[in-house]
Design an enzyme around this catalytic site. Structure first.
Site, mmCIF file in Angstrom:
data_model
loop_
_atom_site.group_PDB
_atom_site.id
_atom_site.type_symbol
_atom_site.label_atom_id
_atom_site.label_comp_id
_atom_site.label_asym_id
_atom_site.label_seq_id
_atom_site.Cartn_x
_atom_site.Cartn_y
_atom_site.Cartn_z
ATOM 1 N N TYR A 1 -12.029 -2.663 -3.406
ATOM 2 C CA TYR A 1 -12.595 -2.785 -2.063
ATOM 3 C C TYR A 1 -14.125 -2.724 -2.071
ATOM 4 O O TYR A 1 -14.733 -2.287 -1.091
ATOM 5 C CB TYR A 1 -12.020 -1.698 -1.145
ATOM 6 C CG TYR A 1 -10.629 -2.002 -0.620
ATOM 7 C CD1 TYR A 1 -10.353 -3.191 0.058
ATOM 8 C CD2 TYR A 1 -9.580 -1.098 -0.760
ATOM 9 C CE1 TYR A 1 -9.083 -3.467 0.567
ATOM 10 C CE2 TYR A 1 -8.309 -1.367 -0.258
ATOM 11 C CZ TYR A 1 -8.073 -2.553 0.405
ATOM 12 O OH TYR A 1 -6.825 -2.826 0.918
ATOM 13 N N ARG B 1 2.886 -7.240 8.942
ATOM 14 C CA ARG B 1 2.257 -6.164 9.728
ATOM 15 C C ARG B 1 2.762 -6.179 11.166
ATOM 16 O O ARG B 1 2.931 -5.119 11.790
ATOM 17 C CB ARG B 1 0.739 -6.305 9.685
ATOM 18 C CG ARG B 1 0.146 -5.956 8.311
ATOM 19 C CD ARG B 1 -1.277 -6.440 8.203
ATOM 20 N NE ARG B 1 -1.910 -6.085 6.932
ATOM 21 C CZ ARG B 1 -3.017 -6.656 6.488
ATOM 22 N NH1 ARG B 1 -3.612 -7.597 7.201
ATOM 23 N NH2 ARG B 1 -3.541 -6.294 5.323
ATOM 24 N N PHE C 1 -15.482 3.186 7.545
ATOM 25 C CA PHE C 1 -14.099 3.576 7.248
ATOM 26 C C PHE C 1 -13.792 3.608 5.751
ATOM 27 O O PHE C 1 -12.675 3.955 5.349
ATOM 28 C CB PHE C 1 -13.112 2.645 7.972
ATOM 29 C CG PHE C 1 -13.261 1.190 7.621
ATOM 30 C CD1 PHE C 1 -12.695 0.655 6.459
ATOM 31 C CD2 PHE C 1 -13.972 0.326 8.459
ATOM 32 C CE1 PHE C 1 -12.833 -0.684 6.133
ATOM 33 C CE2 PHE C 1 -14.115 -1.020 8.129
ATOM 34 C CZ PHE C 1 -13.548 -1.518 6.962
ATOM 35 N N LYS D 1 0.841 -1.197 0.000
ATOM 36 C CA LYS D 1 0.000 0.000 0.000
ATOM 37 C C LYS D 1 0.886 1.262 0.000
ATOM 38 O O LYS D 1 2.092 1.177 0.214
ATOM 39 C CB LYS D 1 -0.930 -0.051 1.223
ATOM 40 C CG LYS D 1 -1.920 -1.239 1.177
ATOM 41 C CD LYS D 1 -2.796 -1.306 2.421
ATOM 42 C CE LYS D 1 -3.795 -2.454 2.322
ATOM 43 N NZ LYS D 1 -4.682 -2.526 3.520
ATOM 44 N N THR E 1 -5.452 -8.018 10.249
ATOM 45 C CA THR E 1 -5.808 -6.704 9.710
ATOM 46 C C THR E 1 -5.313 -5.598 10.647
ATOM 47 O O THR E 1 -4.741 -4.602 10.198
ATOM 48 C CB THR E 1 -7.339 -6.598 9.547
ATOM 49 O OG1 THR E 1 -7.777 -7.684 8.717
ATOM 50 C CG2 THR E 1 -7.745 -5.277 8.916
ATOM 51 N N GLU F 1 -9.107 -10.227 -8.227
ATOM 52 C CA GLU F 1 -8.147 -9.137 -8.033
ATOM 53 C C GLU F 1 -7.034 -9.185 -9.079
ATOM 54 O O GLU F 1 -6.600 -8.148 -9.582
ATOM 55 C CB GLU F 1 -7.570 -9.202 -6.609
ATOM 56 C CG GLU F 1 -8.617 -8.844 -5.551
ATOM 57 C CD GLU F 1 -8.192 -9.149 -4.117
ATOM 58 O OE1 GLU F 1 -9.017 -8.955 -3.219
ATOM 59 O OE2 GLU F 1 -7.038 -9.594 -3.896
ATOM 60 N N ARG G 1 -1.835 -14.654 3.452
ATOM 61 C CA ARG G 1 -2.533 -13.944 4.540
ATOM 62 C C ARG G 1 -1.795 -14.143 5.868
ATOM 63 O O ARG G 1 -1.662 -13.205 6.649
ATOM 64 C CB ARG G 1 -3.968 -14.462 4.682
ATOM 65 C CG ARG G 1 -4.859 -14.164 3.496
ATOM 66 C CD ARG G 1 -5.422 -12.781 3.521
ATOM 67 N NE ARG G 1 -6.432 -12.599 4.548
ATOM 68 C CZ ARG G 1 -7.143 -11.486 4.695
ATOM 69 N NH1 ARG G 1 -6.946 -10.455 3.860
ATOM 70 N NH2 ARG G 1 -8.032 -11.378 5.628
ATOM 71 N N ASN H 1 -1.856 -0.243 7.393
ATOM 72 C CA ASN H 1 -1.281 -1.584 7.621
ATOM 73 C C ASN H 1 -0.433 -2.112 6.463
ATOM 74 O O ASN H 1 -0.205 -3.312 6.351
ATOM 75 C CB ASN H 1 -2.374 -2.567 8.066
ATOM 76 C CG ASN H 1 -3.478 -2.732 7.038
ATOM 77 O OD1 ASN H 1 -3.409 -2.148 5.959
ATOM 78 N ND2 ASN H 1 -4.469 -3.537 7.350
ATOM 79 N N HIS I 1 -1.626 -5.533 1.341
ATOM 80 C CA HIS I 1 -2.889 -6.223 1.069
ATOM 81 C C HIS I 1 -2.599 -7.632 0.586
ATOM 82 O O HIS I 1 -1.640 -7.857 -0.135
ATOM 83 C CB HIS I 1 -3.689 -5.492 -0.018
ATOM 84 C CG HIS I 1 -4.745 -6.358 -0.637
ATOM 85 N ND1 HIS I 1 -5.969 -6.559 -0.049
ATOM 86 C CD2 HIS I 1 -4.736 -7.137 -1.754
ATOM 87 C CE1 HIS I 1 -6.677 -7.411 -0.793
ATOM 88 N NE2 HIS I 1 -5.943 -7.772 -1.840
HETATM 89 P P1 GTP Z 1 -6.638 -6.082 2.928
HETATM 90 O O1 GTP Z 1 -5.602 -7.133 2.709
HETATM 91 O O2 GTP Z 1 -6.155 -4.686 2.683
HETATM 92 O O3 GTP Z 1 -7.907 -6.401 2.182
HETATM 93 O O4 GTP Z 1 -6.934 -6.155 4.506
HETATM 94 P P2 GTP Z 1 -7.772 -7.253 5.281
HETATM 95 O O5 GTP Z 1 -8.316 -8.278 4.336
HETATM 96 O O6 GTP Z 1 -6.926 -7.717 6.405
HETATM 97 O O7 GTP Z 1 -8.974 -6.399 5.886
HETATM 98 P P3 GTP Z 1 -10.344 -5.943 5.171
HETATM 99 O O8 GTP Z 1 -10.412 -6.470 3.773
HETATM 100 O O9 GTP Z 1 -11.442 -6.251 6.102
HETATM 101 O O10 GTP Z 1 -10.157 -4.372 5.127
HETATM 102 C C1 GTP Z 1 -9.419 -3.746 4.096
HETATM 103 C C2 GTP Z 1 -8.591 -2.644 4.680
HETATM 104 O O11 GTP Z 1 -9.437 -1.643 5.188
HETATM 105 C C3 GTP Z 1 -7.714 -3.058 5.856
HETATM 106 O O12 GTP Z 1 -6.485 -3.636 5.479
HETATM 107 C C4 GTP Z 1 -7.504 -1.725 6.545
HETATM 108 O O13 GTP Z 1 -6.497 -0.961 5.888
HETATM 109 C C5 GTP Z 1 -8.843 -1.047 6.332
HETATM 110 N N1 GTP Z 1 -9.714 -1.293 7.479
HETATM 111 C C6 GTP Z 1 -10.400 -2.425 7.791
HETATM 112 N N2 GTP Z 1 -11.074 -2.281 8.924
HETATM 113 C C7 GTP Z 1 -10.838 -1.019 9.346
HETATM 114 C C8 GTP Z 1 -11.251 -0.257 10.468
HETATM 115 O O14 GTP Z 1 -11.988 -0.708 11.325
HETATM 116 N N3 GTP Z 1 -10.758 1.022 10.554
HETATM 117 C C9 GTP Z 1 -9.922 1.554 9.623
HETATM 118 N N4 GTP Z 1 -9.494 2.813 9.769
HETATM 119 N N5 GTP Z 1 -9.518 0.868 8.547
HETATM 120 C C10 GTP Z 1 -9.964 -0.393 8.425
HETATM 121 MG MG MG Z 2 -9.360 -7.803 2.622
#
Ligand code: GTP
Ligand code: MG
Length: 148
Positions: free
Chosen positions: A49, A102, A57, A9, A91, A126, A85, A112, A115
């Protein structure tokens, strides 16, 4: 074998972590089959997304992802999605074990640094979204010593 989409990212690129993150996947034994630096549009990120569109968020997430270039990669190998993962960590970086990407380099959920696809089905979606030009097919000479 399985493919997964891994992306550094904008904060990860800005912090100079592209090489570190790519290197961890290489060293684990995954085969790099596509890679590029990109400046995606708002629309492109909203599609990536799309599942999160209703979350509070979401606008902040899109703003964060528009902050600079991202580094896009596709890795292929045994159980690539789930293992990818696990290598990224949770996350929320504070819940990520040390030794994960992370868990070693990030503190905030909204910053974080990387992705990774969360299912084989989403990985294929994707990869099609980020690499419409396709991925490469080639043989790694290492494969014979990485797999039994
Ligand atoms: P990705 O690999 O980026 O998809 O992350 P993930 O699969 O671990 O989490 P998810 O797909 O649920 O969310 C995508 C991204 O949104 C996360 O990696 C975070 O950067 C952001 N995100 C998710 N939950 C929150 C939250 O509660 N607050 C904030 N500020 N950002 C969030
Ligand atoms: Mg995700």
């Amino acid at each position: 074998t399985e493919r997964t989409y891994i992306m550094v990212k904008p904060d990860g690129v800005d912090r100079g972590l592209v090489g570190e993150i790519l290197s961890r996947f290489e060293k684990r034994g995954f085969k790099l089959i596509a890679a590029k630096l990109a400046l995606p549009s708002k629309e492109h990120l909203e599609e990536h997304y799309a599942d999160l569109k209703e979350r509070p968020f979401f606008p902040g997430l899109i703003r964060y992802m528009l902050g600079g270039p991202v580094f896009c990669m596709v890795f292929e190998g045994l159980d690539a999605v789930k293992t990818g993962r696990a290598m990224l960590g949770a996350t929320n970086p504070l819940a990520s074990a040390p030794g994960t990407i992370r868990g070693d380099f990030a503190l905030a959920t909204g910053r974080n640094i990387c992705h990774g696809s969360d299912s084989v089905e989403n990985a294929e979606k994707e990869i099609a979204l980020w690499f419409p030009e396709g991925t490469l097919q080639y043989k790694l000479s290492q494969a014979a010593v990485i797999y039994e």
